[in-house]
Write a protein that holds these residues in place. Sequence first.
Motif, PDB file in Angstrom:
ATOM      1  N   ARG A 174     -40.043   7.488  53.827  1.00 56.81           N
ATOM      2  CA  ARG A 174     -41.113   8.418  54.212  1.00 56.81           C
ATOM      3  C   ARG A 174     -41.690   9.175  53.016  1.00 56.81           C
ATOM      4  NH1 ARG A 174     -39.165  10.826  58.545  1.00 56.81           N
ATOM      5  NH2 ARG A 174     -37.579   9.226  58.615  1.00 56.81           N
ATOM      6  N   PHE A 175     -40.995   9.133  51.890  1.00 55.64           N
ATOM      7  CA  PHE A 175     -41.477   9.890  50.730  1.00 55.64           C
ATOM      8  C   PHE A 175     -42.307   9.061  49.766  1.00 55.64           C
ATOM      9  CE2 PHE A 175     -37.402  12.334  51.581  1.00 55.64           C
ATOM     10  CZ  PHE A 175     -38.052  13.261  52.352  1.00 55.64           C
ATOM     11  N   VAL A 176     -42.527   7.807  50.117  1.00 55.39           N
ATOM     12  CA  VAL A 176     -43.281   6.959  49.195  1.00 55.39           C
ATOM     13  C   VAL A 176     -44.652   7.547  48.820  1.00 55.39           C
ATOM     14  CG1 VAL A 176     -44.256   4.685  48.814  1.00 55.39           C
ATOM     15  CG2 VAL A 176     -42.046   4.915  49.904  1.00 55.39           C
ATOM     16  N   PRO A 177     -45.409   8.119  49.797  1.00 62.52           N
ATOM     17  CA  PRO A 177     -46.699   8.708  49.405  1.00 62.52           C
ATOM     18  C   PRO A 177     -46.537   9.820  48.367  1.00 62.52           C
ATOM     19  CG  PRO A 177     -46.569   8.518  51.783  1.00 62.52           C
ATOM     20  CD  PRO A 177     -45.212   8.175  51.254  1.00 62.52           C
ATOM     21  N   ILE A 178     -45.422  10.529  48.436  1.00 63.97           N
ATOM     22  CA  ILE A 178     -45.184  11.607  47.478  1.00 63.97           C
ATOM     23  C   ILE A 178     -44.921  11.036  46.093  1.00 63.97           C
ATOM     24  CG2 ILE A 178     -43.687  13.563  46.931  1.00 63.97           C
ATOM     25  CD1 ILE A 178     -43.155  13.854  49.885  1.00 63.97           C
ATOM     26  N   TYR A 179     -43.994  10.072  46.054  1.00 59.93           N
ATOM     27  CA  TYR A 179     -43.728   9.373  44.794  1.00 59.93           C
ATOM     28  C   TYR A 179     -45.029   8.863  44.196  1.00 59.93           C
ATOM     29  CZ  TYR A 179     -38.656   8.639  44.582  1.00 59.93           C
ATOM     30  OH  TYR A 179     -37.321   8.788  44.431  1.00 59.93           O
ATOM     31  N   VAL A 209     -32.946  14.750  60.886  1.00 61.98           N
ATOM     32  CA  VAL A 209     -33.685  15.825  60.223  1.00 61.98           C
ATOM     33  C   VAL A 209     -32.904  16.341  59.012  1.00 61.98           C
ATOM     34  CG1 VAL A 209     -34.682  18.107  60.509  1.00 61.98           C
ATOM     35  CG2 VAL A 209     -34.797  16.472  62.366  1.00 61.98           C
ATOM     36  N   LEU A 210     -31.580  16.495  59.185  1.00 62.69           N
ATOM     37  CA  LEU A 210     -30.757  16.984  58.069  1.00 62.69           C
ATOM     38  C   LEU A 210     -30.798  16.010  56.900  1.00 62.69           C
ATOM     39  CD1 LEU A 210     -27.649  18.371  59.953  1.00 62.69           C
ATOM     40  CD2 LEU A 210     -29.613  19.605  59.012  1.00 62.69           C
ATOM     41  N   LYS A 211     -30.687  14.723  57.217  1.00 64.72           N
ATOM     42  CA  LYS A 211     -30.719  13.717  56.153  1.00 64.72           C
ATOM     43  C   LYS A 211     -32.048  13.789  55.409  1.00 64.72           C
ATOM     44  CE  LYS A 211     -27.812  10.333  58.516  1.00 64.72           C
ATOM     45  NZ  LYS A 211     -27.882   9.038  59.192  1.00 64.72           N
ATOM     46  N   VAL A 212     -33.110  13.952  56.188  1.00 64.78           N
ATOM     47  CA  VAL A 212     -34.434  13.985  55.573  1.00 64.78           C
ATOM     48  C   VAL A 212     -34.549  15.183  54.626  1.00 64.78           C
ATOM     49  CG1 VAL A 212     -36.880  14.373  56.049  1.00 64.78           C
ATOM     50  CG2 VAL A 212     -35.614  12.702  57.381  1.00 64.78           C
ATOM     51  N   VAL A 213     -34.034  16.330  55.059  1.00 66.96           N
ATOM     52  CA  VAL A 213     -34.132  17.521  54.219  1.00 66.96           C
ATOM     53  C   VAL A 213     -33.330  17.341  52.926  1.00 66.96           C
ATOM     54  CG1 VAL A 213     -33.530  19.954  54.072  1.00 66.96           C
ATOM     55  CG2 VAL A 213     -34.643  19.083  56.118  1.00 66.96           C
ATOM     56  N   LEU A 214     -32.112  16.757  53.056  1.00 63.10           N
ATOM     57  CA  LEU A 214     -31.309  16.527  51.852  1.00 63.10           C
ATOM     58  C   LEU A 214     -31.998  15.546  50.905  1.00 63.10           C
ATOM     59  CD1 LEU A 214     -27.722  16.404  53.363  1.00 63.10           C
ATOM     60  CD2 LEU A 214     -28.756  18.215  51.995  1.00 63.10           C
ATOM     61  N   ASP A 215     -32.563  14.489  51.486  1.00 59.90           N
ATOM     62  CA  ASP A 215     -33.289  13.523  50.663  1.00 59.90           C
ATOM     63  C   ASP A 215     -34.441  14.199  49.930  1.00 59.90           C
ATOM     64  OD1 ASP A 215     -31.779  11.334  51.103  1.00 59.90           O
ATOM     65  OD2 ASP A 215     -33.018  10.496  52.689  1.00 59.90           O
ATOM     66  N   LEU A 216     -35.054  15.139  50.617  1.00 58.01           N
ATOM     67  CA  LEU A 216     -36.188  15.838  50.025  1.00 58.01           C
ATOM     68  C   LEU A 216     -35.761  16.579  48.753  1.00 58.01           C
ATOM     69  CD1 LEU A 216     -39.119  16.757  50.276  1.00 58.01           C
ATOM     70  CD2 LEU A 216     -38.323  18.642  51.685  1.00 58.01           C
ATOM     71  N   VAL A 217     -34.571  17.215  48.829  1.00 60.74           N
ATOM     72  CA  VAL A 217     -34.059  17.919  47.652  1.00 60.74           C
ATOM     73  C   VAL A 217     -33.899  16.939  46.493  1.00 60.74           C
ATOM     74  CG1 VAL A 217     -32.112  19.237  46.734  1.00 60.74           C
ATOM     75  CG2 VAL A 217     -32.886  19.615  49.084  1.00 60.74           C
ATOM     76  N   VAL A 218     -33.315  15.760  46.809  1.00 62.11           N
ATOM     77  CA  VAL A 218     -33.110  14.756  45.769  1.00 62.11           C
ATOM     78  C   VAL A 218     -34.438  14.299  45.175  1.00 62.11           C
ATOM     79  CG1 VAL A 218     -32.182  12.480  45.276  1.00 62.11           C
ATOM     80  CG2 VAL A 218     -30.998  13.976  46.862  1.00 62.11           C
ATOM     81  N   VAL A 219     -35.394  14.012  46.069  1.00 60.09           N
ATOM     82  CA  VAL A 219     -36.689  13.530  45.604  1.00 60.09           C
ATOM     83  C   VAL A 219     -37.345  14.554  44.683  1.00 60.09           C
ATOM     84  CG1 VAL A 219     -39.046  13.033  46.345  1.00 60.09           C
ATOM     85  CG2 VAL A 219     -37.136  12.000  47.531  1.00 60.09           C
ATOM     86  N   LYS A 220     -37.318  15.800  45.126  1.00 57.87           N
ATOM     87  CA  LYS A 220     -37.934  16.870  44.344  1.00 57.87           C
ATOM     88  C   LYS A 220     -37.268  16.955  42.961  1.00 57.87           C
ATOM     89  CE  LYS A 220     -40.194  20.868  43.839  1.00 57.87           C
ATOM     90  NZ  LYS A 220     -41.660  20.947  43.824  1.00 57.87           N
ATOM     91  N   PHE A 221     -35.945  16.930  42.981  1.00 60.03           N
ATOM     92  CA  PHE A 221     -35.207  17.030  41.723  1.00 60.03           C
ATOM     93  C   PHE A 221     -35.507  15.851  40.811  1.00 60.03           C
ATOM     94  CE2 PHE A 221     -31.457  16.035  39.170  1.00 60.03           C
ATOM     95  CZ  PHE A 221     -31.372  17.197  38.428  1.00 60.03           C
TER      96      PHE A 221
END
Length: 316
Positions: A174-179, A209-221
Motif C-alpha cells: 500500500r505504500f508504493v505510491p509513497i515510495y 491496522v497495527l501492522k500497517v502503522v508499524l510498517d509506516l514507521v519503517v517506511v518513513k525511517f
Amino acid sequence: MLSIVIPIYNEQDNIPLLYESLVAALEPLGQSFEVVLVNDGSADQSERILMELAGKDQRVKIINFRRNFGQTAAMMAGIDYAVGDIIIPMDGDMQNDPADIPQLLAKLDEGYDVVSGWRRDRKDHKLKRTLPSRLANYLISKISGIHLHDYGCSLKAYRRQVIKGIKLYGEMHRFVPIYATWQGAKVTEIPVTHRERMHGSSKYGLERVLKVVLDLVVVKFLAQYSNKPIYVFGGFGLICIGISIMAGLLAVYLKLVYKTSFILTPLPLLVVMSFITGIMSILMGLLAEIIMRTYYESQSKPVYLIKNILNINDKP
Ligand code: UDP
Ligand code: MG
C-alpha cells in the motif's frame, strides 16, 4: 503492453468471473495485455481452475507458490514476472472492477506515473474495516506528506520504471505510491467502484491496522533517514542527555536553595537513566551508520536516482 497482476488465495468461485470481466474490459482497448495470476498457496480448487484457464488462453500467466506467503509477496512475484510497461495490480475477489482500468490508463496518459484507486463508496464491514482504514489513511497521509484517500485499495496503475526493482515487505504494497513519489514520480488518484464480496471470505481482520502503522514507521525511517540513521538515533540520544542534564541541575538547585537531600527526589534516577539511554542511542546510531554503509556498498546501490543522461556513454 499491459500487465494485470492478481494475487489469489482461495478464490475458486471468483476466478472464472474475474477472467471474464477482465477480458471484457481489456479487449476493447486494442492493446496487448497479460494477466499474471499468483496463486498464493490456495487450499481450494483455485490452482486447478487457474491451470485450466492458462491452458485455454496464452495471455493468462500463472505463478504457483509452494505455500501461503501473503498478499504482498504474491503481488511482488507478479510484478517481478510481469513484462508490460504498465503494471496494474488488483484483488482477485471481484471487489475491484476491471471496468475501471480504462480510466486508470487515461489518467496515466495525462502524464502521471502512478494512478491510485480510491474506493469512495467502500462495501466492507463499517466497524471492522472501513473506520479503522479511514484512521490509517489519515495517519499515512499526515506522516508521509503524500495525500491520498485510500492507500489500501489494490487497484492501481503504475508505469514500469517506478515499480520495477522495488522491494515490498510486510503490508507494504500500500505504500508504493509513497515510495514512488519520494523517488520523483507523479502520483494521483481517481474514484473506483468497490463491490461487496460475493464468494469466499476476507483474509483479514482488525489486527492489520497495527501492522500497517508499524510498517509506516519503517517506511518513513527508511525513506528519509536510511542513509543518515545517526540523525534519528543521535537526535533522540541528545534529547535524552539534555533531559539528564536538566534533571541534574534541578536536583542541585533544590539542594542548594531548599536543602532538599538528593535522595528525596527521583531526579538522580532520571539523571542516570536518561544519560545512559542517550549514550546508548548515539552508539546505536553509529552502528546503524556502519550497517547502512555495508548495505549500500555491498549492493553497489547509488544514493541517488537519475532520470536520464545526455551525451554520456560510459558508466562511472
Ligand atoms: N490474498 C493472497 N494471500 C493472502 C491473503 C489474500 O493472495 O494471504 C489475496 C486474496 O485472494 C485477494 C486479495 O489478496 O485477491 C485481497 O484479499 P482480501 O479480499 O481477503 O482482502 P480485503 O479485500 O478483505 O482487504
Ligand atoms: Mg477483498
